[in-house]
Scaffold this motif. Structure first.
Motif, PDB file in Angstrom:
ATOM      1  N   PRO A 252       0.845  -1.211   0.000  1.00 18.55           N
ATOM      2  CA  PRO A 252       0.000   0.000   0.000  1.00 18.55           C
ATOM      3  C   PRO A 252       0.875   1.255   0.000  1.00 18.55           C
ATOM      4  N   HIS A 253       0.661   2.112  -0.997  1.00 18.38           N
ATOM      5  CA  HIS A 253       1.491   3.305  -1.191  1.00 18.38           C
ATOM      6  C   HIS A 253       1.444   4.210   0.048  1.00 18.38           C
ATOM      7  N   GLY A 254       2.632   4.508   0.581  1.00 16.59           N
ATOM      8  CA  GLY A 254       2.725   5.434   1.719  1.00 16.59           C
ATOM      9  C   GLY A 254       2.229   4.857   3.029  1.00 16.59           C
ATOM     10  N   LYS A 255       1.907   3.563   3.068  1.00 14.10           N
ATOM     11  CA  LYS A 255       1.349   3.008   4.313  1.00 14.10           C
ATOM     12  C   LYS A 255       2.250   1.943   4.928  1.00 14.10           C
TER      13      LYS A 255
ATOM     14  N   PHE B  21      -3.705  -2.263   2.697  1.00 18.36           N
ATOM     15  CA  PHE B  21      -3.315  -3.669   2.515  1.00 18.36           C
ATOM     16  C   PHE B  21      -4.486  -4.533   2.060  1.00 18.36           C
ATOM     17  N   ASP B  22      -5.669  -4.296   2.618  1.00 20.46           N
ATOM     18  CA  ASP B  22      -6.826  -5.122   2.236  1.00 20.46           C
ATOM     19  C   ASP B  22      -7.096  -5.008   0.732  1.00 20.46           C
ATOM     20  N   ASP B  23      -6.910  -3.796   0.183  1.00 20.48           N
ATOM     21  CA  ASP B  23      -7.102  -3.613  -1.263  1.00 20.48           C
ATOM     22  C   ASP B  23      -6.071  -4.447  -2.031  1.00 20.48           C
ATOM     23  N   CYS B  24      -4.821  -4.413  -1.577  1.00 19.19           N
ATOM     24  CA  CYS B  24      -3.763  -5.183  -2.265  1.00 19.19           C
ATOM     25  C   CYS B  24      -4.085  -6.681  -2.204  1.00 19.19           C
ATOM     26  N   GLN B  25      -4.497  -7.131  -1.015  1.00 28.06           N
ATOM     27  CA  GLN B  25      -4.790  -8.556  -0.845  1.00 28.06           C
ATOM     28  C   GLN B  25      -5.974  -8.972  -1.720  1.00 28.06           C
TER      29      GLN B  25
END
Ligand code: PLP
Ligand SMILES: N[C@@H](CCOP(=O)(O)O)C(=O)O
Length: 468
Positions: free
Chosen positions: A165-168, A194-198
């Motif tokens: 996650p960008h910047g997180k 992270f949930d979006d990436c997963q």
């Protein structure tokens, strides 16, 4: 030993096919068809074993001799040969009732190295033996990505793409991933959490044509071998605590994706006499809410001082739910369908009682996390990283009078100096981490969108077809 899907719609598989499948093709997660039980006598015999020897004993229950013993042994010794502590995961005694299992002595200073150094070796072994292309696709809140990249960088036959996650993620986590310049590594920095990436990677694994065409393999804890490799240090910890013989030991685990604590649940089912399994989370406290009320409902995402645990949708929760239903794939599938359609799962009655027997849980607030770091620095001269501090706070909440607890130290404090600096503690960085700040970074920033990720992946894989 065969492996089956929690959702019940995948033909039983052997060990290597399970590793390669990662996410089960029916959308579920792979689990052993039955869990082997270690007798108390055998457990006692394991007390004097080295980490690598223990690893081999435990894996031998699961690999079905699909990997010759000498090959497995070589992989285990190579994987743990580059840890900075000879014990691999040393146990530190802080008081008569508190031990810390230090899981951060691997190359990227977080517990993920323990499983991912081995997975790097294993994927490389499978690629060589079966002449297979391995295209690893993973999502990270910071630590899995760094450890997975380190485990496979430069390895022939393998490419790895990690979404973060960008910047997180913390500055050190970002540097650990993006300063790697090997051509088999692609870092995608995704606008989102992270949930979006997963979710993006799970959607890609669920697209079976895409998965097969591009040889996608998983390194996240959706892959059962991650869970199994993490089980080893539960045994190691138990066996290296003074006076543990004949006693139950509580274990407090900083938790996010539920992989680490699920490994503990598996160890307990294998006969390890653990007491309470304590789930420590931060303000993203879905797991605490579930244990206390029976409702599993992803809430609003919060950025905290322990960013690796900033997770709402915990992957391995499905594995636990499967055992909670009495290994009933139909019931499990209807729970997962309810999560999809109603946004929540609710359990009650004896099921909830069982959950509360299996686990205790605490969502640690940001200030409590910082206070705990300060307290342990003052009282013990021991610097906790913010994830471990959540684990310690939960240990303090649930370890009873006269009981012994082990808290897992899941990362080195140098990875999370942003939080530690807030309480005016100045730490010295290990040389490997200090060196990162002067190195150039390589990453591509993308929108949180499956198609954008697919475009980057296709360019990365090029024309690689079905032969290596
Ligand atoms: C330092 C640290 N602690 C704890 C966790 C949570 O572990 P799990 O996701 O296995 O629950 C993570 C990320 O997974 C982490 O990186
Ligand atoms: N905290 C993790 C999140 C991914 O967890 P995993 O155990 O499924 O790999 C991270 O550091 O990326």
């Amino acid at each position: 030993m065969k492996y089956i899907s929690t959702r019940g719609n995948v033909e039983a598989k052997g060990f290597i096919d399970t590793v390669l499948m990662g996410l089960a093709d029916d959308g579920g997660l792979m689990v052993p068809s039955e869990i082997p039980v270690v007798s108390a006598a055998e457990l006692e015999e394991w007390r004097t074993l080295s980490y690598q020897e223990l690893f081999l004993k435990i894996f031998s229950y699961y690999t079905n001799d699909e990997i010759p013993y000498e090959d497995l042994k070589e992989m285990a010794y190579t994987s743990y040969g580059n840890f900075r502590a000879p014990e691999v995961t040393p146990v530190r005694k802080l008081s008569d009732s508190l031990y810390v299992l230090e899981l951060f002595h691997g190359p990227t200073f977080a517990f993920k190295d323990v499983a991912l150094q081995f997975m790097g070796e294993l994927y490389s072994y499978i690629s060589r033996k079966q002449n297979k292309i391995i295209h690893i696709l993973g999502a990270t809140s910071g630590d899995t990505g760094a450890a997975a990249i380190q485990g496979v960088r430069g390895k022939e036959g393998i490419k790895i793409c990690i979404l973060h996650p960008h910047g997180k993620v913390s500055r050190v986590q970002e540097l650990q991933m993006t300063t790697v310049d090997d051509s088999n590594v692609l870092n995608l920095s995704v606008h989102g959490n992270f949930d979006d990436c997963q979710k993006v990677i799970k959607d890609l694994f669920a697209d079976l044509d895409f998965k097969s065409k591009y040889h996608l393999r998983a390194i996240n804890s959706i892959n059962f071998v991650r869970i199994l490799a993490q089980t080893v240090y539960y045994f190691y910890a138990y066996l290296h605590v003074e006076g543990s013989a004949g006693k139950k030991i509580n274990i407090s685990v900083p938790s996010g994706n539920f992989g680490n604590i699920f490994s503990g649940y598996l160890a307990k089912k294998m006969g390890l006499p653990l007491g309470k399994l304590i789930i420590a989370t931060n303000e993203n406290n879905i797991l605490e809410r579930f244990v206390n009320t029976g409702e599993y409902k992803p809430g609003d995402f919060t950025s905290t001082y322990s960013p690796s645990m900033d997770i709402q949708v915990a992957s391995n929760f499905e594995r636990y739910l499967y055992y909670l239903t009495g290994e009933d794939s139909g019931k499990l599938s209807s729970y997962m369908a309810a999560l999809q359609s109603e946004g929540k799962i609710t359990i009650d009655g004896t099921d909830l009682e069982q959950v509360q027997t299996d686990f205790a849980a605490l969502g640690v607030k940001n200030q409590q996390c910082l206070d705990t770091i300060g307290k342990y620095q003052n009282e013990f001269g021991y610097l906790l990283d913010p994830h471990t501090a959540c684990g310690i706070a939960a240990y303090e909440a649930f370890n009873g009078e006269g009981e012994i607890g082990i808290t897992f130290a899941t990362a080195h404090p140098a990875k999370f100096d942003e939080a530690i600096a807030l309480i005016d503690i100045k730490q010295e960085f290990p040389a490997q981490i200090a060196a990162l700040f002067a190195m150039p970074q390589h990453q591509t920033v993308v929108e949180h969108d499956k198609e954008a990720v697919v475009r980057e992946l296709k360019a990365f894989y090029g024309n690689e077809g079905s032969v290596r």
